[in-house]
Design an enzyme around this catalytic site. Structure first.
Site, PDB file in Angstrom:
ATOM      1  N   ASP A   1       0.860  -1.184   0.000  1.00 27.50           N
ATOM      2  CA  ASP A   1       0.000   0.000   0.000  1.00 27.50           C
ATOM      3  C   ASP A   1       0.897   1.236   0.000  1.00 27.50           C
ATOM      4  O   ASP A   1       1.418   1.634   1.035  1.00 27.50           O
ATOM      5  CB  ASP A   1      -0.905  -0.018   1.231  1.00 27.50           C
TER       6      ASP A   1
ATOM      7  N   GLY B   1       1.319   4.925   0.004  1.00 23.66           N
ATOM      8  CA  GLY B   1       0.620   6.160   0.283  1.00 23.66           C
ATOM      9  C   GLY B   1       1.510   7.358   0.015  1.00 23.66           C
ATOM     10  O   GLY B   1       2.691   7.218  -0.312  1.00 23.66           O
ATOM     11  N   ASN B   2       0.975   8.543   0.163  1.00 19.53           N
ATOM     12  CA  ASN B   2       1.757   9.755  -0.073  1.00 19.53           C
ATOM     13  C   ASN B   2       2.905   9.906   0.920  1.00 19.53           C
ATOM     14  O   ASN B   2       3.950  10.464   0.579  1.00 19.53           O
ATOM     15  CB  ASN B   2       0.841  10.982   0.022  1.00 19.53           C
ATOM     16  N   THR B   3       2.723   9.415   2.133  1.00 21.67           N
ATOM     17  CA  THR B   3       3.728   9.580   3.185  1.00 21.67           C
ATOM     18  C   THR B   3       4.384   8.264   3.563  1.00 21.67           C
ATOM     19  O   THR B   3       5.603   8.208   3.765  1.00 21.67           O
ATOM     20  CB  THR B   3       3.081  10.199   4.445  1.00 21.67           C
TER      21      THR B   3
ATOM     22  N   GLY C   1      -9.745   6.246  -5.162  1.00 19.74           N
ATOM     23  CA  GLY C   1      -8.379   5.786  -4.970  1.00 19.74           C
ATOM     24  C   GLY C   1      -8.325   4.325  -4.553  1.00 19.74           C
ATOM     25  O   GLY C   1      -9.245   3.817  -3.899  1.00 19.74           O
TER      26      GLY C   1
ATOM     27  N   ASP D   1      -6.569   2.805  -2.294  1.00 17.30           N
ATOM     28  CA  ASP D   1      -6.584   2.597  -0.845  1.00 17.30           C
ATOM     29  C   ASP D   1      -8.000   2.720  -0.298  1.00 17.30           C
ATOM     30  O   ASP D   1      -8.391   1.997   0.636  1.00 17.30           O
ATOM     31  CB  ASP D   1      -5.659   3.598  -0.158  1.00 17.30           C
ATOM     32  N   ARG D   2      -8.791   3.614  -0.885  1.00 20.29           N
ATOM     33  CA  ARG D   2     -10.179   3.772  -0.461  1.00 20.29           C
ATOM     34  C   ARG D   2     -10.980   2.514  -0.796  1.00 20.29           C
ATOM     35  O   ARG D   2     -11.811   2.067   0.007  1.00 20.29           O
ATOM     36  CB  ARG D   2     -10.806   4.998  -1.133  1.00 20.29           C
TER      37      ARG D   2
ATOM     38  N   THR E   1      -2.164  11.402   4.953  1.00 22.48           N
ATOM     39  CA  THR E   1      -1.957  12.732   4.378  1.00 22.48           C
ATOM     40  C   THR E   1      -3.304  13.426   4.215  1.00 22.48           C
ATOM     41  O   THR E   1      -3.434  14.633   4.432  1.00 22.48           O
ATOM     42  CB  THR E   1      -1.243  12.623   3.016  1.00 22.48           C
TER      43      THR E   1
ATOM     44  N   THR F   1       1.568  29.533  21.936  1.00 24.65           N
ATOM     45  CA  THR F   1       1.310  29.348  20.506  1.00 24.65           C
ATOM     46  C   THR F   1       1.261  27.873  20.155  1.00 24.65           C
ATOM     47  O   THR F   1       0.386  27.424  19.399  1.00 24.65           O
ATOM     48  CB  THR F   1       2.397  30.058  19.678  1.00 24.65           C
TER      49      THR F   1
END
Length: 261
Positions: free
Chosen positions: A8, A10-12, A111, A113-114, A136, A188
């Site tokens: 699989d 993925g983008n990351t 996609g 993965d979906r 991502t 912050t």
């Protein structure tokens, strides 16, 4: 006993799963995760897959299936898996059966993965069901009471939101992705953690409510992907965390299509 390698991309993160195969169902033997590079050659992809198999204590398999959401990497991974396994790997996409009816304007847009998440969620949890994949992007996949993929939601993921804030606003830093002690931040960093992490949980809760209103059915919610356990702990809704959902979906898709090989 045959074995199957699921990949699989993925983008990351690139996730690998090793399954043993019987006549009934796949059994997950091990998993491995590596960082997805921006570019990769087929030789580099083959080395990565070999390293993943070694980490899982396995030799190269004779069966493989690939899900890749990065189009520029798909061909390299396809060739790498063919070289490693000695046979053509299945690639999730148009032309491959999922066993799930899709109520989508253009199913080719969904996609891989979906699709894997939909297949695994329906098989493991029945219908209706909502599968949420954190990465991502944060993807919601909705399966209705008839077992049909009704559609979904795609939103920026937690890490992408934090990175966008730091890049777009000169005075905002990169932050650790964890929930702060209080909603009202007194620094912050705490204020950003509240907005990004607690904001993600609130968005997921709100979208689950909206899906339930539109779907008209109470559906179990399955969470998978990066930090699923941590996000699940922040939600108002009861969820099941299933860290191997996508990999199991790929194995089930391979099972559906193996007779065509």
């Amino acid at each position: 006993m045959s074995r199957l390698l699921t990949v699989d991309v993925g983008n990351t993160t690139t996730r690998f799963g090793l399954f043993s195969w019987t006549d009934d169902a796949p059994e997950l033997l091990g998993t491995c995760e590596l960082t997805t590079p921006a570019r990769i050659t087929s030789d580099e992809a083959r080395i990565q897959a070999g390293q993943a198999l070694a980490a899982m204590g396995a030799e190269p398999t004779q069966n493989a299936i690939l899900s890749c959401v990065v189009p520029t990497l798909t061909d390299a991974w396809r060739r790498a898996l063919a070289d490693l396994c000695g046979v053509r790997a299945l690639v999730v996409g148009p032309g491959l059966k999922s066993g799930v009816r899709m109520r989508y304007d253009d199913p080719a847009e969904v996609g891989p993965d979906r699709i894997a998440d939909v297949v695994a969620a329906r098989a493991a949890y029945g219908a209706p069901v909502i599968a949420i994949d954190l990465g991502t992007t944060t993807n919601f996949e909705v399966i209705d009471a008839e077992g049909t993929f009704a559609g979904g939601i795609i939103a920026p993921g937690v890490a992408l939101g934090a990175r966008s804030l730091a890049q777009a606003a000169a005075r905002l830093p990169m932050i650790e992705l964890r929930a702060p002690e209080n909603v009202i931040g007194r620094s912050t960093q705490a204020a950003m953690q509240s907005g990004v992490v607690l904001g993600e949980a609130a968005r997921i809760d709100g979208l689950i409510d909206s899906i339930a209103d539109e779907l008209g059915d109470g559906a179990p919610v399955v969470l998978t992907g990066d930090g699923a356990q941590a996000i699940a702990a922040l939600l108002r809704h009861e969820t099941v965390v299933d860290e191997t959902l996508t990999l199991r979906g790929l194995a089930l898709i391979w099972q559906i299509n193996r007779k065509k090989r």
